[in-house]
Design a protein around this motif. Structure first.
Motif, mmCIF file in Angstrom:
data_model
loop_
_atom_site.group_PDB
_atom_site.id
_atom_site.type_symbol
_atom_site.label_atom_id
_atom_site.label_comp_id
_atom_site.label_asym_id
_atom_site.label_seq_id
_atom_site.Cartn_x
_atom_site.Cartn_y
_atom_site.Cartn_z
ATOM 1 N N ILE A 64 0.843 -1.208 0.000
ATOM 2 C CA ILE A 64 0.000 0.000 0.000
ATOM 3 C C ILE A 64 0.874 1.252 0.000
ATOM 4 O O ILE A 64 0.601 2.230 -0.720
ATOM 5 N N ARG A 65 1.943 1.238 0.784
ATOM 6 C CA ARG A 65 2.851 2.393 0.826
ATOM 7 C C ARG A 65 3.519 2.622 -0.535
ATOM 8 O O ARG A 65 3.675 3.770 -0.975
ATOM 9 N N ILE A 66 3.908 1.555 -1.204
ATOM 10 C CA ILE A 66 4.509 1.679 -2.539
ATOM 11 C C ILE A 66 3.505 2.284 -3.520
ATOM 12 O O ILE A 66 3.842 3.166 -4.328
ATOM 13 N N ALA A 67 2.249 1.812 -3.462
ATOM 14 C CA ALA A 67 1.214 2.346 -4.357
ATOM 15 C C ALA A 67 1.001 3.838 -4.113
ATOM 16 O O ALA A 67 0.831 4.631 -5.064
ATOM 17 N N GLN A 68 0.994 4.250 -2.856
ATOM 18 C CA GLN A 68 0.829 5.672 -2.535
ATOM 19 C C GLN A 68 1.985 6.504 -3.089
ATOM 20 O O GLN A 68 1.781 7.595 -3.648
ATOM 21 N N ALA A 69 3.213 5.974 -2.943
ATOM 22 C CA ALA A 69 4.390 6.698 -3.441
ATOM 23 C C ALA A 69 4.333 6.846 -4.960
ATOM 24 O O ALA A 69 4.654 7.912 -5.511
ATOM 25 N N CYS A 70 3.917 5.771 -5.648
ATOM 26 C CA CYS A 70 3.823 5.828 -7.109
ATOM 27 C C CYS A 70 2.743 6.822 -7.547
ATOM 28 O O CYS A 70 2.897 7.523 -8.565
ATOM 29 N N PHE A 71 1.646 6.895 -6.795
ATOM 30 C CA PHE A 71 0.586 7.850 -7.115
ATOM 31 C C PHE A 71 1.091 9.294 -6.977
ATOM 32 O O PHE A 71 0.829 10.157 -7.840
ATOM 33 N N LEU A 72 1.848 9.568 -5.912
ATOM 34 C CA LEU A 72 2.404 10.917 -5.730
ATOM 35 C C LEU A 72 3.383 11.263 -6.848
ATOM 36 O O LEU A 72 3.401 12.404 -7.355
ATOM 37 N N LEU A 73 4.202 10.290 -7.264
ATOM 38 C CA LEU A 73 5.151 10.550 -8.350
ATOM 39 C C LEU A 73 4.409 10.796 -9.665
ATOM 40 O O LEU A 73 4.838 11.611 -10.496
ATOM 41 N N LEU A 101 4.561 1.345 -12.674
ATOM 42 C CA LEU A 101 5.658 1.478 -11.718
ATOM 43 C C LEU A 101 5.362 0.717 -10.424
ATOM 44 O O LEU A 101 6.241 0.015 -9.896
ATOM 45 N N ALA A 102 4.147 0.844 -9.914
ATOM 46 C CA ALA A 102 3.790 0.127 -8.683
ATOM 47 C C ALA A 102 3.920 -1.380 -8.886
ATOM 48 O O ALA A 102 4.456 -2.102 -8.030
ATOM 49 N N PHE A 103 3.425 -1.857 -10.038
ATOM 50 C CA PHE A 103 3.514 -3.297 -10.336
ATOM 51 C C PHE A 103 4.969 -3.759 -10.380
ATOM 52 O O PHE A 103 5.335 -4.764 -9.762
ATOM 53 N N LEU A 104 5.800 -3.036 -11.093
ATOM 54 C CA LEU A 104 7.200 -3.439 -11.245
ATOM 55 C C LEU A 104 7.962 -3.361 -9.918
ATOM 56 O O LEU A 104 8.810 -4.219 -9.628
ATOM 57 N N MET A 105 7.660 -2.334 -9.108
ATOM 58 C CA MET A 105 8.357 -2.215 -7.820
ATOM 59 C C MET A 105 7.982 -3.362 -6.876
ATOM 60 O O MET A 105 8.842 -3.925 -6.185
ATOM 61 N N VAL A 106 6.695 -3.712 -6.847
ATOM 62 C CA VAL A 106 6.258 -4.816 -5.968
ATOM 63 C C VAL A 106 6.841 -6.135 -6.451
ATOM 64 O O VAL A 106 7.367 -6.929 -5.662
ATOM 65 N N VAL A 107 6.766 -6.380 -7.771
ATOM 66 C CA VAL A 107 7.316 -7.621 -8.317
ATOM 67 C C VAL A 107 8.825 -7.698 -8.086
ATOM 68 O O VAL A 107 9.369 -8.743 -7.711
#
Length: 642
Positions: A64-73, A101-107
């Motif tokens: 969830i934190r990664i998704a939030q960061a990607c949304f801000l970017l 970006l969120a998908f690639l960062m999580v994977v």
């Protein structure tokens, strides 16, 4: 990695939106974005704490934190397109960019975590296990086991047919009947029960079912222990044999703690199996003082050290006292000094074969120790005396059982002579885990590779856990009106042979017999020991009366005429003082209903008539020492010859 992924995601978002590998309308003027946005993104991620995550613990909150960061970017990217009029950036591009970006960062992080676990597990041979229970607790247990180095969960078992055939946490859920096939397929010899909130009855059914298969069963703590924070979900322990008992424990009734709460309580035999648990239970009920009375210094030291800290927390005075229950003067001093109000008498010799081999010591401690307690209690005007008795006192076939029945009669006789003190007895069967219990012996024999020794294929016994027995004894003490014999509901009897088989199976082993000659543990029959019965009883005669507690019943066994008991005790005391085993056993046989001694005295030569007799035996026999030998001759050779 994130520097590269930000650039790749930006390029891929434009390519997907405009349908070209390198759309000139974007990159003709916007190529600086591929250089500027990655460092901006990494700086943003650092500020949001993404690089403080522990990689091996990546979970839902981190995603969830990664998704939030990607949304801000993506908002920053949209701002570039909004304020730079020369940059052609379609409005959907930032959205596609954020998702990619969120998908690639999580994977990427998931792959790194998997590689870390692979490196961590390299060189460790994890043992395959099956988890029974595919609910929340089962999933938490699997996650905990995955993080460790010892176990590898391979499959779930669950009773819910709606879950069977599905995959949970990457493992397939199977019906319980598949346990043997799964055990063979995965070479899994362990089943972990992840059922902390299941009912006691259902738990017994599951354990009983699993005990029929050659798997070792372990369990996680109960929901109460987990909620209280006493245990963790991955704190596995062996399934207690109490899971196989045909009885349910009953919660204590606080109203029945009046005999100990706020009172000065003395426990004899405080260092023994039952006595020590009585001390724990009584201490939890907050008496004003608890006096530990014990003849064994190591046992007294052990229980005092264990209880000292808790006693201080509860503001209960704890007093450790060395002494013998046969010493009336010592008992009198202790009771007066510490103003004792309630006595729980648990000091006794209770091992049937040992007392059978040493009858005079059994008589001295069990009968005359109880008489000393009764006398001193009356002299000190004690409120209550509660004797811990046994089912072996009913129509006894052993000296131990006969002495315990006589101890009951001593208290009933004392009750007939006392209006101040209430005397009562609590009679129950075998207690699991107590010293001399068959269960620790079986566990030790199984660990040693066998054989497991059973006295007789048809022997049956009643069983109860030590804490429950002690708790019921304390509560029964408050129910006594005088001379009562209380019986504890022991549930259904357990066949010892069946108990041995189940304990072997629960250890993940097979019984070695004619049907399975290649099994692991053999069961050997040794024959009944002196004084043992095939089955035990709790009632001599009369009807059982109910009490306010569902597991405690009242009987008036033997509450008849005790007019000649003083004479019987005097005769028995003379026999003990003269070390006359034969006379002592004759008195027991004449007094205790159902007791028949197998003792057969040897024919004495005429020249030994009237000689002093000293009990030196380790069996039913005795050594005879002539007066002349005791007068100064070399009696060692006489001992050897006799």
């Amino acid at each position: 990695m994130d520097l590269v992924l930000i650039g790749v995601s930006l390029w891929a978002a434009s390519a997907v939106r405009l349908g070209g590998v390198w759309p000139d309308e974007v990159w003709g003027q916007g190529w600086p974005l591929l250089v500027v946005l990655p460092p901006i993104g990494v700086t943003l991620f650092h500020g949001l704490g993404l690089y403080r995550f522990v990689l091996r613990s990546l979970g839902r909150h981190d995603v969830i934190r990664i998704a939030q960061a990607c949304f801000l970017l993506s908002l920053i990217l949209a701002a570039f397109g909004f304020f730079d009029f020369e940059l052609f950036l379609p409005r959907s591009t930032p959205i596609i960019f954020a998702l990619l970006l969120a998908f690639l960062m999580v994977v990427g992080r998931g792959a790194a975590r998997s590689y870390y676990q692979l490196l961590r597990e390299r060189g460790f041979q994890k043992r395959p296990v099956i988890v029974y229970g595919a609910g929340e607790s089962g999933m938490q247990l699997v996650a905990a086991l995955n993080a460790g180095r010892e176990f590898r969960p391979v499959a779930f078992l669950d009773d819910d047919k709606g879950l069977q055939g599905r995959f949970i946490a990457g493992r397939r859920v199977h019906a319980p009947g598949d346990v043997e096939a799964l055990s063979k397929k995965f070479a899994a010899s362990d089943v972990f029960l992840a059922l902390p909130s299941v009912s006691r009855a259902r738990r017994k059914e599951i354990v009983s079912f699993l005990s029929q298969h050659p798997v070792r069963v372990q369990t996680i703590p109960s929901m109460v222990e987990l909620a209280a924070g006493f245990e963790n979900i991955d704190r596995l322990r062996e399934v207690g044999i109490h899971e196989l008992l045909n009885r349910d424990a009953v919660d204590p009734m606080s109203a029945l703690f009046s005999s100990v709460r706020g009172k000065s309580v003395l426990v004899t035999g405080a260092g023994g199996s039952i006595g020590s648990e009585l001390c724990r239970q009584i201490l939890a009920m907050q008496p004003s003082r608890i006096v530990l009375f014990e003849i064994s210094e190591p046992a007294l030291y052990s229980i005092e050290i264990e209880l000292r800290e808790l006693a201080a927390e509860l503001d209960v005075e704890l007093i450790a006292t060395l002494g013998s229950v046969c010493d009336e003067a010592r008992l009198y001093q202790v009771m007066l000094t510490h103003e004792v109000e309630t006595i729980y008498h648990a000091a006794a010799y209770k091992h049937v074969p040992l007392v059978e081999a040493n009858p005079l010591e059994g008589i001295r401690n069990n009968i005359f120790g109880t008489r000393a307690i009764a006398r001193v209690a009356a002299a000190c005007r004690i409120d209550r005396v509660i004797l811990v008795s046994t089912d072996k006192a009913v129509r006894p076939t052993s000296v131990m059982g006969a002495t315990k029945r006589m101890a009951e009669m001593v208290l009933q006789h004392a009750q007939a002579q006392s209006a101040q003190t209430v005397y009562c007895m609590v009679r129950f069967g075998n207690v699991m885990g107590s010293s001399g219990s068959v269960i620790p012996l079986f566990q030790k024999q199984i660990a040693a590779g066998g054989p497991v020794t059973v006295t007789h294929p048809e022997v049956i016994r009643y069983f109860m856990t030590i804490p429950e027995a002690a708790q019921l004894v304390v509560q029964a003490g408050s129910l006594g009106k005088g001379g009562d014999v209380f019986l504890l509901d022991m549930g259904e009897p357990v066949a010892i042979l069946d108990l041995a088989r189940r304990m072997i199976h629960l250890s993940g082993l097979e019984v070695k017999d004619a049907a399975t000659p290649h099994g692991d543990i053999e069961i050997a029959f040794t024959g009944l020991r002196p004084g043992e019965k095939l089955f035990e009883e709790l009632l001599v005669s009369g009807d059982v009366l109910s009490t306010s507690h569902p597991k405690i019943m009242r009987s008036l066994d033997g509450a008849a005429d005790f007019g000649d008991l003083d004479e019987v005790l005097s005769e028995l005391e003379n026999a003990v003082l003269n070390h006359d085993v034969q006379s002592a056993l004759r008195v027991l046989q004449r007094t205790v209903e159902g007791f028949i001694s197998e003792y057969a005295p040897p024919n004495l030569p005429d020249n030994l008539v009237g000689a002093d007799v000293i009990d030196l035996s380790i069996s039913s026999s005795r050594a005879i020492i002539p007066d002349s030998a005791l007068a100064g001759a070399d009696y060692r050779s006489d001992l050897r010859s006799s």
